[in-house]
Enzyme design. Sequence first.
Site, PDB file in Angstrom:
ATOM      1  CD  GLU A  29      -3.002   0.850   2.340  1.00  0.00           C
ATOM      2  OE1 GLU A  29      -3.494  -0.304   2.429  1.00  0.00           O
ATOM      3  OE2 GLU A  29      -3.318   1.776   3.098  1.00  0.00           O
ATOM      4  CG  ASP A  39      -1.832   4.539   2.939  1.00  0.00           C
ATOM      5  OD1 ASP A  39      -2.544   4.088   2.045  1.00  0.00           O
ATOM      6  OD2 ASP A  39      -1.703   3.992   4.051  1.00  0.00           O
ATOM      7  CD  GLU A  69      -4.549   7.115   5.969  1.00  0.00           C
ATOM      8  OE1 GLU A  69      -4.435   7.602   7.121  1.00  0.00           O
ATOM      9  OE2 GLU A  69      -4.807   5.923   5.757  1.00  0.00           O
TER      10      GLU A  69
END
Length: 342
Positions: free
Chosen positions: A153, A155, A157
């Site tokens: 993953e 990311d 955010e």
Amino acid sequence: MALFSSRNSSRSRSSLPYLVFLLIAAFFVFKVDILISQSFSSARRNLEKTPNRIVVNPKKSSEERVVDSLPVVLVNGTFDQHIMISWGEDRGKILENGEFLTLSLDKLSGSGFQSKKEYLFAKVDMQIKLVPGNSAGTVTTFYLSSQGNKHDEIDFEFLGNSTGNPYTLHTNVFSLGQGNREQQFFLWFDPTADYHTYSILWNSKCIIFYVDGIPIREYKNLERLGVSYLKFQPMRLYSSLWNADDWATQGGRVKTNWKLAPFVASYKNFTYEACIYSRLTSSSSCDIDSPPSTNNAWLTYELDRRSRVRMKALQKKHMIYDYCNDKWRFPKGPAPECKLLQ
């Protein structure tokens, strides 16, 4: 006059323990925030994604799985052609003939979308305008991810905040299910006032996070040091808007104000260059062994010295947390990649 100075000195000494206590408490809350954000990442993944099991052809070697003869795909795409709303019912909307997308969050549910195709290396760009005003408790995400317990993953955010306080840009990299590689930033602009471009470049050499074309983070392939790298698992693009007021804003002390719902994040100008992964052949559309061309230069791209110097200067000014410098969470020392990532 001496008496006045003595009284001031006494007051200063008496207030010192209180100030020390406040500093320790603030430090502890920040560390707890990081730990909670790590544990809630898995909760977010379970919330946002539909089951999608990865099946890799065991008859092919790892190198064969990323090599094929089809061309790299370059798309300046519309949302209706390349994206689907994956959860949240009508809270996610594709508008204006597919050129515009919104996600919304209310007390009942958030919403999210995902790419229709899987990628095994990609460069993705998205223009996003985040939830304006009091966004405390909300989290807007933009990331690439595979499936399974040992998922990969990458990311972005965006942790909301109360009115007048800045968003926190939280970045992380998971490899084979292992994260704990957080870096956080305060942006140098208001991400709610207009659209800004957030980009992820992922190839076999490195991962680079960009904001408005400026690199803010680089994660290199350091397999030679025994560090696993995101290399064999195909990933989809995801984005979501959801409630995380247990931890997202000031360690969970500031909750979501549902009187302000629905909260809305907006998206436009999605583009990508990618190696499309085929489950039918368990292979990618890119031939990574071919000489780079103007159409696939991103497949071998790495930051040059000038770009890295610029990135380090930006990090010095805007980075508020780096896992490589966190002795409290990692008392045995930083991760092995940290020395070469500095």
